[in-house]
Scaffold this motif. Structure first.
Motif, mmCIF file in Angstrom:
data_model
loop_
_atom_site.group_PDB
_atom_site.id
_atom_site.type_symbol
_atom_site.label_atom_id
_atom_site.label_comp_id
_atom_site.label_asym_id
_atom_site.label_seq_id
_atom_site.Cartn_x
_atom_site.Cartn_y
_atom_site.Cartn_z
ATOM 1 N N PHE A 107 72.156 -61.851 120.729
ATOM 2 C CA PHE A 107 70.854 -61.903 120.062
ATOM 3 C C PHE A 107 69.780 -62.427 121.026
ATOM 4 C CE2 PHE A 107 67.649 -63.348 117.035
ATOM 5 C CZ PHE A 107 67.654 -62.327 116.104
ATOM 6 N N GLU A 108 70.123 -63.486 121.777
ATOM 7 C CA GLU A 108 69.173 -64.051 122.736
ATOM 8 C C GLU A 108 68.834 -63.052 123.845
ATOM 9 O OE1 GLU A 108 70.245 -68.833 122.453
ATOM 10 O OE2 GLU A 108 71.200 -67.563 123.983
ATOM 11 N N ASN A 109 69.827 -62.334 124.318
ATOM 12 C CA ASN A 109 69.574 -61.318 125.357
ATOM 13 C C ASN A 109 68.649 -60.224 124.838
ATOM 14 O OD1 ASN A 109 71.109 -62.529 127.353
ATOM 15 N ND2 ASN A 109 72.983 -61.424 126.814
ATOM 16 N N THR A 110 68.830 -59.849 123.591
ATOM 17 C CA THR A 110 67.958 -58.844 122.986
ATOM 18 C C THR A 110 66.514 -59.324 122.980
ATOM 19 O OG1 THR A 110 69.745 -58.064 121.563
ATOM 20 C CG2 THR A 110 67.503 -57.456 120.935
ATOM 21 N N LEU A 111 66.308 -60.567 122.574
ATOM 22 C CA LEU A 111 64.959 -61.131 122.521
ATOM 23 C C LEU A 111 64.319 -61.201 123.905
ATOM 24 C CD1 LEU A 111 65.496 -64.066 119.978
ATOM 25 C CD2 LEU A 111 64.497 -61.812 119.543
ATOM 26 N N HIS A 112 65.159 -61.308 124.916
ATOM 27 C CA HIS A 112 64.644 -61.403 126.282
ATOM 28 C C HIS A 112 64.295 -60.033 126.869
ATOM 29 C CE1 HIS A 112 63.985 -63.163 130.215
ATOM 30 N NE2 HIS A 112 64.842 -62.310 130.737
ATOM 31 N N ASP A 177 57.027 -61.997 118.584
ATOM 32 C CA ASP A 177 56.906 -63.252 119.334
ATOM 33 C C ASP A 177 56.636 -64.469 118.441
ATOM 34 O OD1 ASP A 177 57.521 -62.395 121.829
ATOM 35 O OD2 ASP A 177 55.475 -62.308 122.594
ATOM 36 N N GLN A 178 56.057 -64.241 117.270
ATOM 37 C CA GLN A 178 55.755 -65.390 116.403
ATOM 38 C C GLN A 178 57.028 -66.054 115.867
ATOM 39 O OE1 GLN A 178 53.996 -64.431 112.490
ATOM 40 N NE2 GLN A 178 54.583 -62.293 112.859
ATOM 41 N N PHE A 179 58.152 -65.319 115.971
ATOM 42 C CA PHE A 179 59.418 -65.874 115.493
ATOM 43 C C PHE A 179 60.245 -66.491 116.618
ATOM 44 C CE2 PHE A 179 58.281 -62.570 112.466
ATOM 45 C CZ PHE A 179 58.565 -63.151 111.246
ATOM 46 N N VAL A 180 59.743 -66.364 117.847
ATOM 47 C CA VAL A 180 60.552 -66.761 118.998
ATOM 48 C C VAL A 180 59.793 -67.741 119.880
ATOM 49 C CG1 VAL A 180 61.843 -65.937 121.005
ATOM 50 C CG2 VAL A 180 61.638 -64.472 118.984
ATOM 51 N N ARG A 181 60.493 -68.739 120.349
ATOM 52 C CA ARG A 181 59.921 -69.667 121.322
ATOM 53 C C ARG A 181 60.789 -69.628 122.584
ATOM 54 N NH1 ARG A 181 58.613 -75.625 119.391
ATOM 55 N NH2 ARG A 181 57.062 -74.383 118.247
ATOM 56 N N SER A 182 60.147 -69.371 123.719
ATOM 57 C CA SER A 182 60.874 -69.314 124.984
ATOM 58 C C SER A 182 60.861 -70.689 125.650
ATOM 59 C CB SER A 182 60.235 -68.284 125.924
ATOM 60 O OG SER A 182 60.305 -66.995 125.359
ATOM 61 N N ASN A 197 65.772 -69.781 127.918
ATOM 62 C CA ASN A 197 66.471 -69.825 126.635
ATOM 63 C C ASN A 197 65.485 -69.526 125.508
ATOM 64 O OD1 ASN A 197 68.993 -70.665 127.785
ATOM 65 N ND2 ASN A 197 68.091 -72.699 128.056
ATOM 66 N N SER A 198 66.011 -69.008 124.428
ATOM 67 C CA SER A 198 65.157 -68.649 123.291
ATOM 68 C C SER A 198 65.519 -69.474 122.055
ATOM 69 C CB SER A 198 65.312 -67.157 122.960
ATOM 70 O OG SER A 198 64.898 -66.363 124.050
ATOM 71 N N LYS A 199 64.490 -69.974 121.410
ATOM 72 C CA LYS A 199 64.677 -70.693 120.152
ATOM 73 C C LYS A 199 64.091 -69.811 119.052
ATOM 74 C CE LYS A 199 63.718 -75.102 117.863
ATOM 75 N NZ LYS A 199 63.042 -76.415 117.979
ATOM 76 N N PHE A 200 64.838 -69.562 118.017
ATOM 77 C CA PHE A 200 64.394 -68.621 116.981
ATOM 78 C C PHE A 200 64.916 -69.043 115.607
ATOM 79 C CE2 PHE A 200 68.288 -67.187 119.001
ATOM 80 C CZ PHE A 200 69.129 -66.988 117.928
ATOM 81 N N ASN A 201 64.261 -68.541 114.591
ATOM 82 C CA ASN A 201 64.682 -68.779 113.212
ATOM 83 C C ASN A 201 65.286 -67.473 112.702
ATOM 84 O OD1 ASN A 201 64.822 -69.027 110.363
ATOM 85 N ND2 ASN A 201 63.178 -70.551 110.382
#
Length: 251
Positions: A107-112, A177-182, A197-201
């Motif tokens: 999931f984190e790799n996808t967000l990246h 991007d509003q759901f993700v913090r890098s 790293n990604s922080k997400f809800n």
């Protein structure tokens, strides 16, 4: 030699042998013309030899360009396929509203990577150089020349489409991007970059249909990139065989 000719002319004129003089003059003119024609022919042969050498060099460089193009598009297709598969797997997590612990990294790799669609394919630099130098005629095989020019135009056309896709992706990226913090991992800083790293809800993301729809569109965009790259790669492979054969004929 010129001195002898002058003496012959003088003798013929003094003896008033006009007919012989005219024949001699005609012969002298013919000798001069033959000399000029031989010089022109030698110069022509020399120019043809230079053009052939230049043509061989261009064909060798075009072959190198195609090898680079084929290699890079192969790598691009592998990368694009990998990222598209990440997105498709992520869509399954979102739609099932379940993210297994061992799949968090996916999931984190996808967000990246989901938005990092490349907008340029490698260009045929030798063909561009030949065009600017007026040397395209050195590709003597007209059919091959047309196909190389067509491939070059197809690359530019596909790149324009990818650029437009990039523009259309801006709003979806802003929304996701509003759901993700890098969060950069400063301890991993190297000359090759830094790990992020990604922080997400996940729950909020899984309950947002608009976000899920955006991810599905990105999967389609990556599929388009794979399709474009594959088509160009196949054309480049066919042309590589043709250029290789033409190079053998030139040598």
């Amino acid at each position: 030699m010129l001195r002898i000719f002058r003496h012959i002319r003088k003798w013929l004129m003094e003896e008033r042998k006009i007919r012989r003089y005219l024949l001699y003059a005609l012969g002298e003119i013919l000798l001069v013309m033959i000399g000029i024609l031989l010089a022109l022919q030698v110069n022509n042969w020399n120019e043809q030899r230079k053009a052939k050498i230049k043509s061989i060099t261009y064909h060798e460089r075009i072959l190198e360009d195609l090898d680079i193009f084929i290699s890079e598009t192969n790598q691009a297709m592998k990368r694009s396929t990998s990222i598209r598969n990440l997105i498709l797997e992520t869509l399954d997590f979102l739609e099932s509203k379940n993210l297994p612990e061992d799949k968090v990294r996916v999931f984190e790799n996808t967000l990246h990577f989901y938005y990092q669609i490349p907008y340029r394919h490698p260009s045929l630099t030798t063909l561009d150089e030949m065009r600017s130098n007026g040397d395209l005629s050195l590709i003597g095989n007209l059919d091959l020349r047309k196909k190389l020019i067509q491939l070059d135009q197809d690359i530019l056309s596909n790149d324009e489409v990818l650029v437009q896709i990039g523009y259309q992706s801006q709003n979806p990226v802003f929304y996701i991007d509003q759901f993700v913090r890098s969060i950069p991992d400063t301890s991993s800083l190297t000359s090759r970059g830094i790990k992020v790293n990604s922080k997400f809800n996940f729950e909020s993301m899984a309950n947002d249909e608009k976000l899920i729809n955006y991810f599905s569109k990105f999967s389609v965009q990556w599929s388009h990139h794979i399709m474009f790259s594959k088509g160009l790669n196949e054309s480049a492979n066919e042309l590589r065989e043709a250029v290789s054969q033409e190079l053998e004929n030139l040598k």
